[in-house]
Design a protein around this motif. Structure first.
Motif, PDB file in Angstrom:
ATOM      1  N   ARG A  29       0.835  -1.209   0.000  1.00 55.67           N
ATOM      2  CA  ARG A  29       0.000   0.000   0.000  1.00 55.67           C
ATOM      3  C   ARG A  29       0.866   1.254   0.000  1.00 55.67           C
ATOM      4  O   ARG A  29       0.565   2.222  -0.705  1.00 55.67           O
ATOM      5  N   ILE A  30       1.938   1.255   0.783  1.00 50.50           N
ATOM      6  CA  ILE A  30       2.849   2.404   0.816  1.00 50.50           C
ATOM      7  C   ILE A  30       3.497   2.587  -0.552  1.00 50.50           C
ATOM      8  O   ILE A  30       3.562   3.704  -1.077  1.00 50.50           O
ATOM      9  N   GLN A  31       3.979   1.498  -1.153  1.00 49.17           N
ATOM     10  CA  GLN A  31       4.625   1.572  -2.467  1.00 49.17           C
ATOM     11  C   GLN A  31       3.669   2.112  -3.523  1.00 49.17           C
ATOM     12  O   GLN A  31       4.050   2.947  -4.352  1.00 49.17           O
ATOM     13  N   GLU A  32       2.428   1.641  -3.504  1.00 48.07           N
ATOM     14  CA  GLU A  32       1.445   2.071  -4.494  1.00 48.07           C
ATOM     15  C   GLU A  32       1.083   3.547  -4.345  1.00 48.07           C
ATOM     16  O   GLU A  32       0.759   4.202  -5.325  1.00 48.07           O
ATOM     17  N   ASN A  33       1.128   4.078  -3.134  1.00 46.29           N
ATOM     18  CA  ASN A  33       0.736   5.461  -2.875  1.00 46.29           C
ATOM     19  C   ASN A  33       1.921   6.403  -2.699  1.00 46.29           C
ATOM     20  O   ASN A  33       1.738   7.563  -2.353  1.00 46.29           O
ATOM     21  N   TRP A  34       3.134   5.918  -2.909  1.00 46.75           N
ATOM     22  CA  TRP A  34       4.345   6.706  -2.662  1.00 46.75           C
ATOM     23  C   TRP A  34       4.346   8.015  -3.457  1.00 46.75           C
ATOM     24  O   TRP A  34       4.713   9.061  -2.943  1.00 46.75           O
ATOM     25  N   GLU A  35       3.941   7.952  -4.717  1.00 45.71           N
ATOM     26  CA  GLU A  35       3.932   9.165  -5.542  1.00 45.71           C
ATOM     27  C   GLU A  35       2.954  10.202  -4.996  1.00 45.71           C
ATOM     28  O   GLU A  35       3.264  11.390  -4.954  1.00 45.71           O
ATOM     29  N   GLN A  36       1.776   9.773  -4.542  1.00 44.20           N
ATOM     30  CA  GLN A  36       0.812  10.718  -3.975  1.00 44.20           C
ATOM     31  C   GLN A  36       1.302  11.265  -2.641  1.00 44.20           C
ATOM     32  O   GLN A  36       1.044  12.418  -2.308  1.00 44.20           O
ATOM     33  N   ILE A  37       2.008  10.446  -1.869  1.00 42.54           N
ATOM     34  CA  ILE A  37       2.495  10.877  -0.561  1.00 42.54           C
ATOM     35  C   ILE A  37       3.624  11.892  -0.713  1.00 42.54           C
ATOM     36  O   ILE A  37       3.610  12.947  -0.087  1.00 42.54           O
ATOM     37  N   MET A  38       4.614  11.583  -1.545  1.00 41.80           N
ATOM     38  CA  MET A  38       5.845  12.378  -1.608  1.00 41.80           C
ATOM     39  C   MET A  38       5.984  13.228  -2.867  1.00 41.80           C
ATOM     40  O   MET A  38       6.858  14.077  -2.928  1.00 41.80           O
ATOM     41  N   GLY A  39       5.205  12.974  -3.894  1.00 42.17           N
ATOM     42  CA  GLY A  39       5.303  13.742  -5.129  1.00 42.17           C
ATOM     43  C   GLY A  39       6.055  12.981  -6.214  1.00 42.17           C
ATOM     44  O   GLY A  39       6.804  12.042  -5.937  1.00 42.17           O
ATOM     45  N   THR A  46      13.300   7.324  -6.249  1.00 37.32           N
ATOM     46  CA  THR A  46      13.307   6.342  -5.170  1.00 37.32           C
ATOM     47  C   THR A  46      13.379   4.951  -5.778  1.00 37.32           C
ATOM     48  O   THR A  46      12.515   4.564  -6.561  1.00 37.32           O
ATOM     49  N   GLN A  47      14.438   4.193  -5.447  1.00 39.80           N
ATOM     50  CA  GLN A  47      14.597   2.857  -6.019  1.00 39.80           C
ATOM     51  C   GLN A  47      13.681   1.838  -5.345  1.00 39.80           C
ATOM     52  O   GLN A  47      13.080   1.016  -6.017  1.00 39.80           O
ATOM     53  N   SER A  48      13.621   1.854  -4.016  1.00 39.17           N
ATOM     54  CA  SER A  48      12.766   0.887  -3.328  1.00 39.17           C
ATOM     55  C   SER A  48      12.279   1.440  -2.006  1.00 39.17           C
ATOM     56  O   SER A  48      12.879   2.345  -1.432  1.00 39.17           O
ATOM     57  N   ILE A  49      11.174   0.845  -1.549  1.00 39.00           N
ATOM     58  CA  ILE A  49      10.579   1.186  -0.263  1.00 39.00           C
ATOM     59  C   ILE A  49      10.243  -0.128   0.413  1.00 39.00           C
ATOM     60  O   ILE A  49       9.557  -0.972  -0.170  1.00 39.00           O
ATOM     61  N   GLN A  50      10.732  -0.307   1.620  1.00 37.24           N
ATOM     62  CA  GLN A  50      10.458  -1.530   2.379  1.00 37.24           C
ATOM     63  C   GLN A  50       9.948  -1.162   3.763  1.00 37.24           C
ATOM     64  O   GLN A  50      10.337  -0.131   4.316  1.00 37.24           O
ATOM     65  N   LEU A  51       9.115  -2.015   4.318  1.00 37.39           N
ATOM     66  CA  LEU A  51       8.637  -1.845   5.686  1.00 37.39           C
ATOM     67  C   LEU A  51       9.069  -3.074   6.470  1.00 37.39           C
ATOM     68  O   LEU A  51       8.600  -4.185   6.210  1.00 37.39           O
ATOM     69  N   ILE A  52      10.015  -2.874   7.387  1.00 39.86           N
ATOM     70  CA  ILE A  52      10.538  -3.976   8.186  1.00 39.86           C
ATOM     71  C   ILE A  52      10.448  -3.583   9.653  1.00 39.86           C
ATOM     72  O   ILE A  52      11.075  -2.618  10.087  1.00 39.86           O
ATOM     73  N   LEU A  56      10.407   2.178   7.996  1.00 37.00           N
ATOM     74  CA  LEU A  56      10.314   2.387   6.563  1.00 37.00           C
ATOM     75  C   LEU A  56      11.719   2.616   6.024  1.00 37.00           C
ATOM     76  O   LEU A  56      12.414   3.531   6.456  1.00 37.00           O
ATOM     77  N   ILE A  57      12.153   1.766   5.102  1.00 35.19           N
ATOM     78  CA  ILE A  57      13.496   1.857   4.534  1.00 35.19           C
ATOM     79  C   ILE A  57      13.360   2.347   3.091  1.00 35.19           C
ATOM     80  O   ILE A  57      12.752   1.684   2.254  1.00 35.19           O
ATOM     81  N   ILE A  58      13.918   3.526   2.834  1.00 39.08           N
ATOM     82  CA  ILE A  58      13.830   4.168   1.521  1.00 39.08           C
ATOM     83  C   ILE A  58      15.210   4.112   0.888  1.00 39.08           C
ATOM     84  O   ILE A  58      16.185   4.551   1.492  1.00 39.08           O
ATOM     85  N   VAL A  92      12.200   6.018  10.031  1.00 35.24           N
ATOM     86  CA  VAL A  92      12.546   6.025   8.611  1.00 35.24           C
ATOM     87  C   VAL A  92      14.062   5.893   8.501  1.00 35.24           C
ATOM     88  O   VAL A  92      14.796   6.553   9.222  1.00 35.24           O
ATOM     89  N   MET A  93      14.487   5.039   7.585  1.00 43.73           N
ATOM     90  CA  MET A  93      15.919   4.855   7.324  1.00 43.73           C
ATOM     91  C   MET A  93      16.152   5.124   5.844  1.00 43.73           C
ATOM     92  O   MET A  93      15.450   4.596   4.993  1.00 43.73           O
ATOM     93  N   ILE A  94      17.148   5.978   5.555  1.00 46.31           N
ATOM     94  CA  ILE A  94      17.463   6.332   4.174  1.00 46.31           C
ATOM     95  C   ILE A  94      18.759   5.629   3.784  1.00 46.31           C
ATOM     96  O   ILE A  94      19.754   5.746   4.478  1.00 46.31           O
TER      97      ILE A  94
END
Length: 95
Positions: A29-39, A46-52, A56-58, A92-94
């Protein structure tokens, strides 16, 4: 409804809340909405987004974007949790 019965929607919600699939579905859900959330610009680089484990690992290879995201961690947590409708992300981890 009869006494002791549950709607299909309620049963599915209860199953998902107890299931091991919930963290993965939340990540999707976060990956699908990432563009709406962050622009668009941030989403494009952004290469990948993970939730562990509520983190949130960006991943990005763009140094200025890494710096900007590092300064915006609290905002990212707030925006993602608002989109999800519950407090899932604690950190959040970058990379």
């Amino acid at each position: 409804m009869r006494h002791g019965t549950t709607s299909i929607g309620d049963a599915l919600r209860e199953f998902m809340n107890k299931s091991r699939l919930k963290p993965r579905l939340t990540e999707v859900r976060i990956q699908e909405n990432w563009e709406q959330i962050m622009g668009k610009t941030i989403a494009r680089y952004t290469q990948s987004i993970q939730l562990i484990e509520r983190k949130l690992i960006i991943t990005t290879t763009v140094a200025p974007l890494k710096q900007e995201l590092t300064y915006s961690k609290d905002k990212i947590i707030k925006l993602v949790n608002e989109m999800l409708g519950e407090n899932i992300v604690n950190d959040v981890m970058i990379r």
